[in-house]
Enzyme design. Structure first.
Site, PDB file in Angstrom:
ATOM      1  N   CYS A 300       0.855  -1.357   0.034  1.00 18.32           N
ATOM      2  CA  CYS A 300      -0.028  -0.217  -0.154  1.00 18.32           C
ATOM      3  C   CYS A 300       0.873   1.333  -0.091  1.00 18.32           C
ATOM      4  CB  CYS A 300      -1.015  -0.015   1.281  1.00 18.32           C
ATOM      5  SG  CYS A 300      -0.485  -0.826   2.609  1.00 18.32           S
ATOM      6  N   ARG A 329       6.904 -11.472   5.224  1.00 11.17           N
ATOM      7  CA  ARG A 329       6.396 -11.160   6.613  1.00 11.17           C
ATOM      8  C   ARG A 329       6.926 -12.395   7.597  1.00 11.17           C
ATOM      9  NH1 ARG A 329      -0.113 -10.635   5.494  1.00 11.17           N
ATOM     10  NH2 ARG A 329       0.369  -8.489   4.183  1.00 11.17           N
ATOM     11  N   GLN A 347       1.289 -11.097  -3.356  1.00  9.62           N
ATOM     12  CA  GLN A 347      -0.441 -10.645  -3.447  1.00  9.62           C
ATOM     13  C   GLN A 347      -0.716 -10.010  -4.884  1.00  9.62           C
ATOM     14  OE1 GLN A 347       0.064  -7.667  -0.443  1.00  9.62           O
ATOM     15  NE2 GLN A 347      -1.360  -8.997   0.844  1.00  9.62           N
ATOM     16  N   ASP A 349      -2.429  -7.577  -5.587  1.00  8.90           N
ATOM     17  CA  ASP A 349      -2.584  -6.787  -4.595  1.00  8.90           C
ATOM     18  C   ASP A 349      -3.348  -5.509  -5.652  1.00  8.90           C
ATOM     19  OD1 ASP A 349      -3.344  -5.440  -2.419  1.00  8.90           O
ATOM     20  OD2 ASP A 349      -1.229  -5.029  -2.035  1.00  8.90           O
ATOM     21  N   HIS A 351      -4.927  -1.408  -5.303  1.00  7.21           N
ATOM     22  CA  HIS A 351      -5.479  -0.096  -4.357  1.00  7.21           C
ATOM     23  C   HIS A 351      -6.181   0.863  -5.394  1.00  7.21           C
ATOM     24  CE1 HIS A 351      -2.185  -1.889  -1.783  1.00  7.21           C
ATOM     25  NE2 HIS A 351      -3.126  -1.567  -1.016  1.00  7.21           N
ATOM     26  N   LYS A 430     -13.076  -4.067   6.831  1.00  6.80           N
ATOM     27  CA  LYS A 430     -12.920  -4.932   5.956  1.00  6.80           C
ATOM     28  C   LYS A 430     -13.955  -5.717   5.543  1.00  6.80           C
ATOM     29  CE  LYS A 430      -9.089  -7.772   7.518  1.00  6.80           C
ATOM     30  NZ  LYS A 430      -9.395  -9.156   7.598  1.00  6.80           N
ATOM     31  N   HIS A 476      -8.174  -0.788  -0.553  1.00 11.31           N
ATOM     32  CA  HIS A 476      -7.162  -2.071  -0.632  1.00 11.31           C
ATOM     33  C   HIS A 476      -7.902  -3.189  -0.842  1.00 11.31           C
ATOM     34  CE1 HIS A 476      -4.311  -0.205   2.579  1.00 11.31           C
ATOM     35  NE2 HIS A 476      -5.485   0.459   2.548  1.00 11.31           N
TER      36      HIS A 476
END
Length: 602
Positions: A300, A329, A347, A349, A351, A430, A476
């Site tokens: 992000c 992580r 991910q 991912d 945004h 979320k 997100h």
């Protein structure tokens, strides 16, 4: 059905606690409801501990909670306990159940507990996390343990149970502490429910993605490289590449722009975002030129900087940025589990930067994307709204307003959803997508998170219709969650028989004899131009053995080639389930494959 507890304000109490504290509420009966199973499984955990204590008198116990997959107990014994010891422990548990022991609750002072367990370092560790002056214990026969409950009235009610596995666990979940033993188990009031669950476990064992991943040569792990760092082998890399390509096109036609952020950022960025204060224990850090940097656990922050790179007008919104972002992580060693829990993953991912008025529209569009993708892979799914967690940034007004906005959007479309109290990200509530696989297990995958905190912290603004700066809303969004985890789930869901569009090997050619190999190579090369992967089984084995070898690879299509096929430019397509063959021309075969591929759109 026999009453076993009371449900009051969402809290479960056993009958003894309800009576002692004068608590009124709805009666919980022994009926396999989630509340009744929680009471049963907690008591079954204690009965397991009692059986262990009788078999291993030196045993010391830490905690034995109810968890999603049943229950477990963490404990320490002098001898090594393995899965082979579980039947012996189960047998002792059945003896205890047959004794019909009353389960009794009583209160005592902290001082008395400290004295009672003075020589038990595990119980002393438990007491460090409890500040109450008055504590409760539960006793059955000669066994007692520090516990808040809830519990059944008697061990006679614990009949349908199964111990599932032995594992190692760090004391208190801290990998700096010693490793102790953990045993998992499951329990139901109904024997049929237990038998169904055991059958599901047996089926899950056959479908285990770690086993299939090795058999199909998809991925590997190597201790020399490090725990939780998967190696993608050629078959797995092909499968993953096809999934990435499928998703890439699906993003582009929905107006997403591809971007890429760095994998390491200055720690100052993570301090502004709040990750440093709220997520630091899950991150990796290093120092470069006397400046601390953090390896990204999320994408992000990079995407915010990309959004801020140019002036954005309200006419440009919503602005959708997506990336196959590699993140790292820190996961505890004992938590690693194949592709499901790794330290490096990618991910899918995205945004989405939008105005407040566009939030509903964006949520609806994302949920359509989710539905389209999961339908392609034949997944059913459920939706949950996750609310403010304990560690969170932003005031209560923001959380209440944003959470209500999400629920209103779902209500408007008549979308059913559950509530996961406290399950939100630290920066916002979320929507979580929980997929159901072929054998009924539920998996957390996709997520949609509404965030006004990070845009505020990083001053992510756009120019509104009055020519003034206005803060953007940041959504997100991940649909798979991560490629690693999703591929692991999909492998188990389809038992390694991947849909044609992403199968690592889509066709295996089996030439009957050496003169037919050249034709197989010709077909293989032509298919590559259509981005269809194939293999040729021309090894020095009998035809029947090569066909059996091909069938074990779980490929969508097996093609046998002989004199007739070479002469007529045709193929003999073999149905590996029915073990039947059908003949078609080469052109018909290619047309069929391309139609399958083109029909698999998201």
């Amino acid at each position: 059905m026999e009453p076993i507890g009371i449900l009051s304000d969402g809290q479960i109490y056993d009958l003894q606690t309800a009576e002692a504290l004068n608590i009124q509420g709805d009666v919980i009966k022994a009926d396999n409801s989630p509340e009744s199973l929680e009471i049963l499984r907690h008591s079954c955990a204690h009965m397991m501990a009692q059986a262990i204590k009788e078999l291993y008198p030196e045993a010391k116990f830490f905690v034995g909670p109810v968890v999603k997959e049943g229950f477990y107990y963490d404990f320490k014994v002098e001898s090594k306990i393995t899965d082979e010891d579980l039947p012996k422990i189960e047998k002792k548990m059945k003896e205890i159940a047959n004794r019909k022991l009353p389960i009794q609750r009583y209160e005592t002072t902290r001082e008395e507990i400290l004295e009672k367990f003075a020589k038990d370092e595990l119980k002393q560790a438990v007491l460090q996390n409890i500040t109450d002056d008055t504590l409760t214990l539960y006793k059955q026969g000669d066994f007692e343990d520090l516990c808040r409950g809830p519990h059944l009235p008697n061990t006679r009610m614990i009949r349908a149970f199964k111990l599932t596995r032995v594992a190692g666990a760090y004391l208190g979940g801290d990998e700096k502490n010693e490793m102790i033993t953990r045993i998992y188990g499951i329990a139901f009031f109904d024997k049929k429910e237990l038998n169904d669950y055991i059958r599901m476990l047996e089926e899950a064992k056959k479908r285990d993605h770690r086993k299939l991943g090795a058999e199909l040569e998809l991925f590997a792990f190597n201790d020399d490289i490090g725990a939780g760092l998967p190696l993608w082998l050629p078959n797995g890399a092909r499968l993953r590449g096809k999934l990435e390509k499928l998703l890439y096109k699906a993003h582009r036609v929905r107006g997403y722009e591809p971007v890429r952020g760095p994998e390491i950022l200055k720690s100052d960025m993570w301090k502004i975002s709040g990750h440093y204060q709220n997520y630091k224990e899950n991150m990796y850090f290093t120092t470069i030129d006397e400046q601390e940097y953090g390896i990204k656990p999320m994408n992000c922050v990079g995407h915010i900087q990309i959004f801020k790179n140019s002036i954005v007008s309200y006419k440009d919104l919503p602005k959708k940025l997506f990336e196959y972002g590699v993140v790292h992580r820190h996961e505890m060693s004992g938590a690693m589990h194949g592709l499901f829990r790794v330290r490096e993953f990618t991910q899918d991912d995205a945004h989405i930067f939008c105005t407040q008025d566009q939030i509903k529209e964006v949520i609806f569009e994302v949920l359509e994307f989710v539905d389209s993708l999961l339908n392609l892979f034949d997944f059913k799914y459920e939706i949950e709204v996750s609310t403010k967690p304990e560690k969170a940034i932003g005031d209560d007004i923001f959380w209440e307003k944003t959470t209500k906005g999400i629920m209103d959007a779902l209500d408007e479309k008549g979308i059913n959803y559950g509530i996961d109290e406290g399950g939100g990200a630290f920066y916002g509530p979320k929507i979580d997508i929980k997929i159901l696989d072929a054998i009924g297990r539920k998996w957390q995958c996709g997520t949609v998170q509404v965030d006004m905190n990070l845009p505020s912290r990083f001053e992510a603004d756009y120019i509104n219709d009055k020519g003034e700066k206005e803060q953007a809303v940041m959504i997100h969004r991940a649909i798979l969650g991560s490629f690693e985890r999703f591929i692991g789930i999909l492998t188990e869901h389809c038992a390694g028989e991947f849909p044609f569009v992403i199968a690592p090997t889509q066709v295996i050619f089996v030439p009957i004899a050496q003169p037919h190999v050249e034709y197989a190579k010709e077909l293989q090369k032509e298919l590559l131009y259509d981005e269809i992967d194939s293999e040729i089984y021309d090894m020095n084995e009998s035809l029947n053995k090569r066909i059996r070898m091909a069938e074990k690879k779980r490929v969508p299509m097996i093609v046998v080639l002989g004199d007739e096929e070479v002469e007529n430019k045709s193929v003999a397509l073999r149905n590996r389930r029915k073990r039947e063959q059908s003949n078609m021309s080469k052109d018909e075969f290619f047309k069929m494959l391309n139609q399958i591929n083109s029909g698999s759109k998201i």
